[in-house]
Structures are given as structure tokens and as C-alpha cells.
Design an enzyme around this catalytic site. Structure first.
Site, short mmCIF file in Angstrom:
data_model
loop_
_atom_site.label_atom_id
_atom_site.label_comp_id
_atom_site.label_asym_id
_atom_site.label_seq_id
_atom_site.Cartn_x
_atom_site.Cartn_y
_atom_site.Cartn_z
N HIS A 127 0.81 -1.22 0.00
CA HIS A 127 0.00 0.00 0.00
C HIS A 127 0.85 1.28 0.00
CE1 HIS A 127 -3.70 -2.15 0.40
NE2 HIS A 127 -3.41 -2.64 1.59
N HIS A 166 -6.45 -7.23 -0.39
CA HIS A 166 -6.50 -5.80 -0.66
C HIS A 166 -5.67 -5.48 -1.90
CE1 HIS A 166 -6.97 -6.20 3.79
NE2 HIS A 166 -7.96 -5.35 3.57
N ASP A 248 -4.72 -12.96 3.36
CA ASP A 248 -5.96 -12.52 3.99
C ASP A 248 -7.20 -12.74 3.13
OD1 ASP A 248 -4.84 -10.61 2.36
OD2 ASP A 248 -4.88 -9.00 3.82
#
Length: 312
Positions: A127, A166, A248
Site C-alpha cells: 500500500h 487488498h 488474507d
């Protein structure tokens, strides 16, 4: 198959607080799983600290200095860089070792010391943007490693595949304007950080986002691999393949909402190894990103590394 495991005790000193999902227990769980007898063949080395010069391949120098200056002194309280990203006295060295692990993995693989490498590190990185921390991430470990491969070894075409739940907005931001860098992501959407739409294609079709709704499972993800991701990688023909290995998307994970099983991560790893065999001399480097259920993280990471060790 010779596989290098890079980690460092300093990565456990990045304290985020008892409430925070990105805790030292994550890395302890992974390292504990990799102590099983079937991993005795792993060669284990301490990750060096990345230099500011190497970090600046991916990040603005002023940003690097600002992050390191924000690290609190020993004994001081943790500091929030944003709502999700926390730094404590041990975070500076942890972040430097995390990025340095991927740099060292590139060195080990590109010089022929090892065929494959796994970096068991934290904080995660995908990120982090050129000038902004985000989503638990300080430096973009995988992008730093990729750009080091280009700078140090003149690697021409480099691909990163990201299967964290993500979207890796930071890696995409660093790659999207360079036609010789490919970023492919399988992730949940709508979800944090709100990027990763299929329409985000990069300057030369070098970005491939494959978003999935909550509840999506292995059948859908495997089909996307076969029908979309693998053909795109074959067309790109990377000279080096790196993996942002987030776990995840596992059905047990409390942060994500997808429905993958441990066997799905093993399957994806095998498919990526085949891509590396076809295009990059088998060279593949993986680095830990997310994964917040300790049992699921340990099982899936161990399965991933086992395939790295045993797949031809």
C-alpha cells in the site's frame, strides 16, 4: 530446489498496539510454521537493512527521511502516521530490514545463489505509495526489490503478482507509467483501499486488476488465473517474477471477506512457478504481505513456501 528464507528479529520489534491486526504475532506464527521438519532444507539468512539510496528507487527521498524521522525514540509512545499505520521505536529498523530482505532476495536469485526466495517480514509494503504511507505499510518492499533488480542487474521486464485480499495501490502507482513493469492483482472489491478497478490498465496495458466480490472462492479465482492472469503474464514475458503474498483472502481471515482455502494458495503458487519457468529462468521471489488469522496465515504461508521448495 534451492530456496532462501530471509527474515530478521527486528521485524518483530515493530509494535503496533494490542488492538492492531498487523501484530508481531503474525510473523511469529509464520516462522513457527516454517520450523516443521519439511522445511529443514530452507536456507535461512538475516535480512540486511535497505539503504536510503535503494529505497529512493521507489520512494521520494524526502518521504524516506520523513518516515524515519517520525519513528519515536526508545521508550516513547507509538505514533500514528494515518488512521491505520502506526510506528513505534522499533519500526524504523523493521521497515529497513523488510525492504532490505527483498533487495537481498533479488541479489541471491539474480546471482544464481538460489533459485527462489521467500521474505518473511513485516511491516508489509504494497500500500505504500512513492510519498505516502498507507494501510500498515511504510516502504513498498516488493517495488523496492523490483526496481533494485533493474538498477543492479539490468533486468528489463519485471512482473509483480499480488494475491492479497487488498489491492496494492502503492505498487500499481509505481508501475503504471512504465511499460516494462507489470502489476497483476487479484483482490476483493469494493474494499480498502478503493483502487484496483478493471479499467485501471496502465500506460501500456501493463496493469491487470481482477476484482472479486466478498465470498468469492477458489473456483472463481482459479478460473481468473487460467483465463486472464496467466495469459497476460505469458504475453508480457517477464525476466523476473515477484509475488506480493498476502494470505488474507483465506476464508478464516477476520479482515478479508473472500473464501479461499489453503489449497488455493498452493495452487496459485504452482501456476506462478510455471510462469517463471517459461520466462524468467525459474527465478521467483515472494514477500509476505497481509494475513490476520494466525492459524490460516501460518498454514497458507507454509503451503506457499512448501510449493516453492518442492515444485520442479
Amino acid at each position: 530446489m534451492s530456496v532462501l528464507l530471509l527474515t530478521h528479529p527486528a521485524c518483530l520489534d515493530h509494535e503496533t498496539g494490542s488492538w492492531h491486526p498487523e501484530s508481531p504475532a503474525r510473523l511469529r506464527a509464520v516462522l513457527k510454521a516454517l520450523e516443521a521438519p519439511e522445511f529443514s532444507g530452507l536456507v535461512r539468512e538475516d535480512a540486511p537493512a535497505a539503504t536510503e539510496e535503494t529505497l529512493s528507487l521507489a520512494h521520494d527521498p524526502a518521504y524516506i527521511r520523513a518516515v524515519l524521522a517520525a519513528i519515536p525514540a526508545q521508550g516513547a509512545e507509538a505514533v500514528h502516521l494515518d488512521a491505520d499505520t502506526v510506528v513505534s521505536p522499533g519500526s524504523g529498523e523493521a521497515a529497513l530490514r523488510a525492504a532490505g530482505a527483498v533487495v537481498a532476495a533479488v541479489d541471491a536469485v539474480m546471482t544464481g545463489r538460489f533459485d527462489r526466495a521467500f521474505c518473511a517480514i513485516r511491516p508489509p509494503g504494497h500500500h505504500a505509495e512513492p510519498g505516502r504511507p498507507m494501510g500498515f505499510c511504510l516502504f513498498n518492499n516488493v517495488a523496492v526489490g523490483a526496481l533494485h533488480a533493474r538498477a543492479a542487474y539490468k533486468v528489463n521486464r519485471i512482473a509483480v503478482v499480488d494475491f492479497d485480499v487488498h489491492h496494492g495501490n502503492g505498487t500499481q502507482a509505481m508501475f503504471q507509467n512504465d511499460p516494462d513493469l507489470f502489476y497483476g492483482s487479484i483482490h476483493q472489491a469494493p474494499f480498502y483501499p478503493g483502487t484496483g478497478k478493471m479499467s485501471e490498465r496502465g500506460v501500456a496495458g501493463n496493469i491487470l486488476n481482477i476484482p472479486f466480490g466478498a465470498g468469492s472462492g477458489g473456483i472463481m479465482v482459479r478460473r481468473a488465473f487460467i483465463e486472464r492472469l496467466i495469459p497476460a503474464l505469458d504475453e508480457f514475458m517477464p525476466d523476473l517474477l515477484l509475488v506480493s503474498a498476502g494470505f488474507d483472502a483465506h476464508h478464516r481471515d477476520p479482515v478479508g471477506g473472500m473464501d479461499l482455502g489453503t489449497e488455493d494458495f498452493a495452487w496459485m503458487t504452482k501456476e506462478l512457478i510455471e510462469v517463471a519457468r517459461r520466462h524468467s529462468g525459474g527465478r521467483i521471489i515472494s514477500t509476505l504481505e497481509g494475513g490476520y488469522d494466525l492459524r490460516a496465515l501460518a498454514d497458507a504461508a507454509a503451503s506457499h513456501v512448501h510449493v516453492l521448495m518442492t515444485a520442479p
